[in-house]
Design a protein around this motif. Structure first.
Motif, PDB file in Angstrom:
ATOM      1  N   THR A 160     -19.640 -23.370  10.480  1.00 55.08           N
ATOM      2  CA  THR A 160     -20.363 -24.096   9.436  1.00 55.08           C
ATOM      3  C   THR A 160     -20.992 -23.137   8.433  1.00 55.08           C
ATOM      4  O   THR A 160     -20.939 -23.368   7.223  1.00 55.08           O
ATOM      5  N   ARG A 173     -17.641 -25.464   1.775  1.00 50.18           N
ATOM      6  CA  ARG A 173     -17.209 -25.470   3.175  1.00 50.18           C
ATOM      7  C   ARG A 173     -17.090 -26.929   3.622  1.00 50.18           C
ATOM      8  O   ARG A 173     -17.951 -27.465   4.328  1.00 50.18           O
ATOM      9  N   PRO A 175     -15.692 -30.473   5.477  1.00 51.20           N
ATOM     10  CA  PRO A 175     -15.300 -30.753   6.858  1.00 51.20           C
ATOM     11  C   PRO A 175     -13.862 -30.359   7.163  1.00 51.20           C
ATOM     12  O   PRO A 175     -13.560 -29.876   8.255  1.00 51.20           O
ATOM     13  N   ARG A 236     -14.023 -27.695  10.052  1.00 50.79           N
ATOM     14  CA  ARG A 236     -15.364 -27.124  10.191  1.00 50.79           C
ATOM     15  C   ARG A 236     -15.901 -27.464  11.581  1.00 50.79           C
ATOM     16  O   ARG A 236     -15.862 -28.623  12.002  1.00 50.79           O
ATOM     17  N   ASP A 238     -18.733 -27.834  13.126  1.00 54.31           N
ATOM     18  CA  ASP A 238     -19.796 -28.779  13.465  1.00 54.31           C
ATOM     19  C   ASP A 238     -19.293 -30.210  13.543  1.00 54.31           C
ATOM     20  O   ASP A 238     -20.000 -31.091  14.039  1.00 54.31           O
ATOM     21  N   THR A 239     -18.075 -30.460  13.070  1.00 52.96           N
ATOM     22  CA  THR A 239     -17.527 -31.819  13.140  1.00 52.96           C
ATOM     23  C   THR A 239     -17.049 -32.192  14.531  1.00 52.96           C
ATOM     24  O   THR A 239     -16.816 -33.370  14.811  1.00 52.96           O
ATOM     25  N   GLU A 243     -21.745 -25.127  18.087  1.00 50.24           N
ATOM     26  CA  GLU A 243     -21.524 -23.742  17.663  1.00 50.24           C
ATOM     27  C   GLU A 243     -22.606 -22.820  18.217  1.00 50.24           C
ATOM     28  O   GLU A 243     -23.746 -23.250  18.404  1.00 50.24           O
TER      29      GLU A 243
END
Length: 269
Positions: A160, A173, A175, A236, A238-239, A243
Motif C-alpha cells: 500500500t 497506487r 487497488p 494492492r 491491503d485489498t 501487511e
C-alpha cells in the motif's frame, strides 16, 4: 523430487486453453546454499521476505483456475525472487540495476546490502534464471501449439505504501494496476481486465502502468510474435491481506472471482 523442491512448477489446465497464469514472486523459499551468500541475519531476511514477496498470489491463481469455466495453465515460481528474479533482464538493459535489483538482487527493498556487490551472479543465473526462462518459453509455445495463441497473465501484488527501492513510487497506487506492453497488450485484453476488476473495484479503482509498468513475455517472442499477448495484474495488498507478510483475508476470494472472469473472457475470444 516434490513440487516444493522444484524451482518452478507448470500446472496443467484445459488442453485447449490459451491462458497461462504466471506467478513469479509468490514464494518465500530461499535454498540453504543460496542463503549462505546473503548478508542479512535470519530475522532481517524474514522481514525482507515480508516486504518483497507477493504473498498469496499462488493461492489467488489456484482459486481463479478452479472457478474459470476453461481452466488456465499455471506457471508458478517455487523460489523467492531473492534467489533470482525471473522477470528481470539478465543484462544491462534492466533499469532496476540502478537500485541493486536486477536479475540477482544485491540490495533490499530498503536499499540495504543483500549480497556483496562484487559477487559473480553467473552461478545463480545458470542454475535458476536461464532454466526458468527456457521453461516459460516452452510453456508459451505449448499454448500456441494447442490453441493458436498464448495469453500470459502475470499475477503480482504490491504494498500500500511505497518502498524505498521503487523507482516510480510517487504516482497513484490504485487497488488494481494493469501493466501493459505496447506490442503484446491489445485493446481487447486491457478492456477485458478493466471490466472484470472494475465490477469489483469500480472504474476509479483500476489504472495502468502505475506504480508498476509492463508485463512478462519470453524474450524469444518479445516484440515479434503477436500470437503472444500479455498483461500484468498488480493487486494492492491491503485489498486482500494483512501487511507486511500477514494472512490473507476475504478479499482474496473476491479477487479470485475477478481473475476467473478475466480468464473466461479471454479464453472465449
Amino acid at each position: 523430487m516434490s513440487d516444493l523442491q522444484q524451482p518452478f512448477t507448470l500446472i496443467p489446465g484445459a488442453a485447449g486453453s490459451p491462458v497461462l497464469l504466471h506467478v513469479p514472486h509468490g514464494s518465500r523459499r530461499v535454498p540453504h546454499h543460496v542463503r549462505q551468500g546473503i548478508t542479512l541475519d535470519d530475522p532481517a531476511l524474514e522481514r525482507e521476505l515480508d516486504h518483497i514477496t507477493d504473498a498469496h498470489t499462488a493461492e489467488l491463481a489456484a482459486a481463479a483456475a478452479a472457478l474459470a469455466p476453461v481452466a488456465p495453465w499455471r506457471f508458478v515460481n517455487n523460489l523467492s525472487r531473492l534467489v533470482v528474479d525471473p522477470e528481470r533482464f539478465p543484462d544491462e538493459r534492466e533499469e532496476m540495476l540502478a537500485v541493486g535489483m536486477g536479475a540477482v538482487y544485491t540490495r533490499t527493498t530498503h536499499r540495504e546490502q543483500l549480497r556483496p556487490p562484487e559477487d559473480d551472479p553467473s552461478p545463480l543465473l545458470e542454475a535458476y534464471f536461464h532454466p526458468y526462462a527456457d521453461a516459460m518459453t516452452e510453456a508459451v509455445e505449448a499454448r500456441i501449439a494447442a490453441a493458436g495463441r498464448a495469453v500470459v497473465i502475470d499475477v503480482h501484488s504490491y504494498p500500500t505504501a511505497p518502498l524505498p527501492y521503487e523507482l516510480h513510487g510517487t504516482g497513484p497506487r490504485p487497488p488494481v494496476c494493469l501493466g501493459i506492453d505496447p506490442f503484446h497488450t491489445p485493446p481487447g485484453l486491457l478492456a477485458a481486465a478493466k471490466a472484470a476488476f472494475g465490477d469489483r473495484f469500480g472504474h476509479d479503482g483500476i489504472a495502468h502502468d502505475t506504480p508498476f509498468a509492463g508485463t512478462y513475455v519470453p524474450l524469444r517472442h518479445y516484440g515479434s510474435d503477436r500470437r503472444v499477448t500479455a498483461l500484468m495484474i498488480e493487486i494492492r495488498r491491503d485489498t486482500y491481506m494483512t501487511e507486511p507478510g500477514g494472512p490473507a483475508g476475504p478479499g482474496l476470494e473476491m479477487l479470485a472471482g475477478a481473475l476467473a472472469e478475466l480468464v473466461r473472457s479471454v479464453s472465449s475470444r
